[in-house]
Design an enzyme around this catalytic site. Structure first.
Site, PDB file in Angstrom:
ATOM      1  N   THR A 161       0.824  -1.207   0.000  1.00  0.00           N
ATOM      2  CA  THR A 161       0.000   0.000   0.000  1.00  0.00           C
ATOM      3  C   THR A 161       0.863   1.265   0.000  1.00  0.00           C
ATOM      4  O   THR A 161       1.716   1.431   0.864  1.00  0.00           O
ATOM      5  CB  THR A 161      -0.875   0.010   1.271  1.00  0.00           C
ATOM      6  OG1 THR A 161      -1.562  -1.224   1.346  1.00  0.00           O
ATOM      7  CG2 THR A 161      -1.848   1.162   1.249  1.00  0.00           C
ATOM      8  N   GLU A 162       0.644   2.112  -0.987  1.00  0.00           N
ATOM      9  CA  GLU A 162       1.339   3.403  -1.079  1.00  0.00           C
ATOM     10  C   GLU A 162       2.863   3.253  -0.975  1.00  0.00           C
ATOM     11  O   GLU A 162       3.551   4.103  -0.431  1.00  0.00           O
ATOM     12  CB  GLU A 162       0.830   4.373   0.000  1.00  0.00           C
ATOM     13  CG  GLU A 162      -0.693   4.528   0.045  1.00  0.00           C
ATOM     14  CD  GLU A 162      -1.268   5.242  -1.172  1.00  0.00           C
ATOM     15  OE1 GLU A 162      -0.558   6.078  -1.759  1.00  0.00           O
ATOM     16  OE2 GLU A 162      -2.425   4.952  -1.535  1.00  0.00           O
ATOM     17  N   LEU A 163       3.368   2.134  -1.472  1.00  0.00           N
ATOM     18  CA  LEU A 163       4.805   1.829  -1.482  1.00  0.00           C
ATOM     19  C   LEU A 163       5.429   1.805  -0.086  1.00  0.00           C
ATOM     20  O   LEU A 163       6.626   2.061   0.075  1.00  0.00           O
ATOM     21  CB  LEU A 163       5.591   2.806  -2.378  1.00  0.00           C
ATOM     22  CG  LEU A 163       5.277   2.793  -3.866  1.00  0.00           C
ATOM     23  CD1 LEU A 163       6.332   3.602  -4.630  1.00  0.00           C
ATOM     24  CD2 LEU A 163       5.236   1.380  -4.435  1.00  0.00           C
TER      25      LEU A 163
END
Lengths: 485, 429
Positions: free
Chosen positions: A145-147
């Protein structure tokens, strides 16, 4: 060989409706269907559908030379199915070309990697299965998630069987190092780590239509020139961004689709770069070093940390309270509750509670249904309260049925015991009767010894019932001991 | 007897206790034979219940026709420098200067809409001072247009209007003090507001205070002659059982409620502290802070930081039926006000069969017997009381039963009778 690795994130949350205190315990539906559907429709028409068509055309045009990767959250896929099935169809078409890689992530686009190992693994496996089911690919590369990434998360991911992972090339992590090489996890060297080139990625994602930017207007040729200008020994350029960049964050009128349409040609013809998917990169390139990330990083905001989701007390509180429910939720075994629990974990809910207005407020207000982070928090906690009531009710219901099951067993055993007692009694009576009739016959036979024998028989008779009583009370004791259990 | 009454709010467009109290009292007054009331508000919406009294919106009054005559009056009062960002008057000195200035030759004093009307938002926005001044301007016109025997105004926003009306008609002025700036500001008094309040009190023939607490403030802090300040307690509009809202209770947990503006004056932080203490002893309880205000965001952060946010809920501002909905699911109502001139909402809670805990620093504590009273800062005592009311049914039953009887005997008619006798005194003086 030098290569460009292009990757897009696709995600839309199930946004909550205004859920008031009065709704708690009375209304268990949390979602704003109208908003969710209209946002999904809008983004589908402005971004997903035209961009997918464009990419399909590019793949066909460049005959095997243009490749890219997507990660689509499970929640987004659910919404495609509900509101825009043709988007899913167009992604399937991309998958069929064989030029597009689909990455694994958490099903709910959640922050579970930071909190709960089991939940993290569960969601990743669920997403992996969904991707397999939907696109026929078994993902080998993971992107959180979101890197979001740290050494710990990386090693968790490795143990789940992935060979590579994507994250941000955060300045404070890399220092003097360049993101344009292949790295590996500090703990598990076999896990390759691809780092986002945030300068070039953000030139497109954030700065493309900014007229105050010194490089405005950005053309594909100019951009390809910058890629070409990277030092010759650097091996790759990772361009990671939100898919909504195309047509939604940057409007079609800004020319972003023309840019995307011209980019593969500009890179393939004007530079020594090729295109590769993340899994190809991780197989073909050599790892240059381990990357040490003791504290989690992400691709969000200036700080590239978790402060967008867990930066203030409200976010922390909501996050902690959410995950404290986990065991109870799974104990219920209730599909509906487990589904709601997934939707509650979607990271966007925490993002809405961010108080980082001043530096990155623009991005934070994007598709944000709340006018203040405080409202977002109040609403979320109300929903969570109702959810908890349902979980508690379901758990205690489960306990009730367990108790009633056990008491039923006890009752059955009680009944058996009394039955046995009666049986025992009648058997003894019978035995006694036969014994006395035996005595009578012997007495008749012996004649002279009659009186003496009769005496013993009588004393035997009187003893027997007492022994029977002893047995009975022992049985009762055993019975009550069981009840105690 | 005809009374020209100036208020700032009129139901259903009210935002707090002031509107409720001035309306309740006025309704009570209409039951007195021979008493006729014209109720003026800055802005009338048209959906006000006018069966008992006439309601005039200042924004609907045209200044045009009598502008010439009126400007003379302006010369005498002339605290108007409207349509600039200046506040009406900054200091007593400047006020004096304005008062003594000869009639202003320049008649471009005010900007009116077409038809010579002024615009009023009727709220508490950033143009509040301007609206207060404009309201006074129109008040003079209304006083001139409408025959009356007495002027009655409610709280500082309307004092300039009362003074203006009095200077036009020369009739006695009664001002009604529902709160002073000492209550609202927690001691950091706004000098402009203080000045308006003091002017009003000095110009008044009689002052009605909503409690002895407020009466003392008026006498001691504003230096007003004690003989003209009289306490008249508020009451509460009875709610017939048939109209009582009973919400379906969705939660099995007990509910403890704070209802009011989330501001310094209302002591929301003491409620949170008490909640923390109670939650250490029991967990089948939810706390609700209903209302909004400048401290709301800080309070939310506070509950989040102390880890009780799953048991502490915020509803935002509740209006109309939602207030009664809230009461109908409450087990305890807490009003930890730091300085509360009166406080009608505990009475509303008691009407709805909710036991109440109030601070000694509230006017309503002077008259209520069946309410638990603690000091606002004594969060231990407050937590004790909350815990007791939640856990000992006989304790809360007593408060519910006798509290209901007590509050049912408080009637606006009684308050109105007292006010009526004050009117008579003012007129016959």
């Amino acid at each position: 060989m030098r290569t460009v690795c292009l990757y897009f994130q696709v995600h839309q949350p199930f946004r909550f409706r205004t859920y008031r205190f009065f709704d708690i315990g009375n209304d268990h539906y949390y979602y704003d269907d109208y908003t969710n559907e209209s946002i999904m429709r809008k983004v589908a028409d402005k971004c997903y559908l035209p961009a997918n068509q464009l990419i399909l055309d590019l793949i066909n045009k460049h005959k095997g030379k243009f490749k890219l990767a997507f990660s689509i959250s499970g929640i987004a896929i659910e919404q495609f199915k509900l509101y825009a099935p043709e988007v899913l169809e167009s992604f399937r078409k991309l998958a069929d070309t064989g030029q597009v890689e689909f990455l694994a992530e958490t099903y709910a686009h959640s922050l579970s990697s930071l909190k709960d190992h089991d939940e993290f693994v569960k969601q990743v496996m669920e997403h992996k299965a969904l991707i397999k089911n939907t696109f026929g690919q078994d993902p080998t590369v993971f992107r959180n998630t979101e890197l979001i990434y740290s050494d710990d998360i990386g090693s968790d991911v490795y143990r789940m069987g992935f060979k590579a992972m994507l994250t941000e090339g955060a300045k404070h992590v890399l220092g003097w190092k360049s993101p344009n090489y292949l790295y590996c996890n500090a703990r598990e060297p076999k896990l390759k780590v691809l780092l986002k080139n945030f300068k070039l990625s953000d030139d497109v994602a954030f700065r493309y239509s900014n007229k105050g930017w010194s490089d405005y207007p950005l053309t594909a040729k100019k951009f390809a020139g910058w890629i070409k200008a990277t030092p010759k020994e650097e091996e790759m350029v990772n361009l990671f961004m939100d898919y909504e960049t195309f047509g939604e964050h940057q409007w079609a009128e800004s020319g972003i689709f023309d840019f995307l349409g011209a980019l593969p040609g500009a890179i393939l013809d004007g530079t020594d770069f090729t295109f590769s998917t993340p899994s190809e990169v991780s197989e073909s390139l050599q790892v240059v070093s381990a990357v040490h990330v003791p504290n989690p990083i992400s691709w969000a905001d200036e700080e590239r940390d978790l402060s967008a989701w867990l930066g203030n007390e409200m976010q922390q509180e909501a996050f902690d309270k959410l995950y404290s429910l986990k065991d109870a939720v799974y104990q219920t075994g209730d599909d509906e509750l487990i589904q709601d629990y997934k939707y509650l974990q979607v990271s966007d809910h925490f993002y809405y509670m961010s108080t980082k207005f001043f530096s990155d407020g623009d991005v934070h207000s994007y598709f944000n249904p709340y006018s203040t982070p405080y409202e977002a928090f109040m609403n979320y906690m109300n929903v969570l309260s109702d959810f908890k009531i349902r979980v508690d009710a379901s758990v205690s219901e489960g306990m009730d049925s367990e108790i009633s099951r056990l008491s039923k067993i006890i009752k059955e055993k009680d009944e058996k015991l009394t039955k046995y007692e009666i049986e025992l009694k009648s058997l003894r009576k019978r035995k006694l009767r036969t014994a006395s009739s035996d005595n009578v016959t012997t007495a008749d036979k012996s004649g002279t010894k009659k009186a003496a024998v009769k005496k013993t028989a009588i004393s035997k008779d009187t003893k027997k019932p007492t022994a029977g009583k002893g047995e009975k009370s022992a049985a009762k004791k055993g019975n009550s001991a069981k009840k105690g259990n | 007897m005809r009374v020209l009454m100036f208020g700032w709010e009129f139901p259903p467009h009210i935002s707090g206790g002031l509107g409720t109290a001035s309306y309740g009292l006025t309704r009570g007054l209409t039951t007195i034979p021979g008493l006729d009331i014209i109720f003026v508000v800055p802005r009338a919406y048209g959906d006000e219940d006018q069966s008992k009294m006439r309601v005039i919106g200042a924004g609907d009054v045209s200044l045009d026709s009598k502008h010439m005559r009126f400007s003379k009056v302006l010369g005498q009062i002339s605290y108007i420098e409207v349509n600039s960002n200046l506040v009406p008057y900054h200091s007593p000195e400047e006020y004096e200067k304005l008062i003594n200035k000869p009639a202003n030759k320049n008649r471009k004093l005010i900007h009116t809409t077409m038809g010579g009307k002024l615009f009023f938002s009727g709220g508490y926005g950033k143009n509040l001072y301007e609206e207060i001044a404009n309201y006074a301007l129109v008040a003079g016109q209304i006083a001139d247009d409408n025959e009356h025997d007495l002027i009655h105004t409610h709280d500082w926003l309307t004092y300039p209007a009362g003074i203006a009306a009095k200077s036009v008609s020369g009739k006695p002025l009664v001002i009604h003090v529902h709160a002073t700036d000492f209550d609202r500001s927690g001691g950091k008094v706004n000098p402009t507001v203080f000045d308006i309040e003091k002017r009003g009190m000095e110009a008044a023939d009689k002052i009605i205070a909503v409690s002895n607490l407020t009466r003392d403030t008026i006498i001691n802090k504003y230096g007003i002659d004690a003989s003209k300040v009289i306490t008249v307690y508020n009451a509460v509009e009875p709610v017939p059982d048939s109209e009582r809202i009973n919400m379906k209770r969705g939660i099995s947990d007990k509910v403890v409620t704070f209802l009011g503006r989330v501001t310094l004056q209302k002591g929301p932080e003491y409620f949170i502290q008490a909640a923390e203490k109670v939650l250490r002893k029991m967990d089948n309880v939810k706390f609700v802070m209903a209302g909004s205000g400048e401290l709301l965001e800080r309070m939310i952060l506070w509950t989040a930081a102390s880890g009780i946010a799953d048991r502490f809920h915020f509803t935002g501002f509740l209006k109309g039926d939602d207030v009664f909905r809230m009461f109908s699911i409450s087990d305890v109502y807490v009003m930890p006000s730091v300085s509360e001139p009166f406080g009608i909402s505990p009475l509303e809670a008691m009407q709805s069969n909710v036991p109440v805990i109030i601070s000694h620093q509230s006017g309503v504590a002077e008259i209520l017997k069946y309410a638990v009273k603690t000091d606002f800062w004594d969060v231990d005592a407050m937590a004790d009381a909350i815990y007791g009311l939640l856990n000992y049914p006989s304790f809360s039953k007593t408060f519910i039963k006798y509290g209901k009887d007590e509050v049912d005997n408080m009637k606006w008619e009684n308050s109105a009778k007292k006010v009526h006798s004050i009117y008579k005194e003012a007129i016959n003086r």
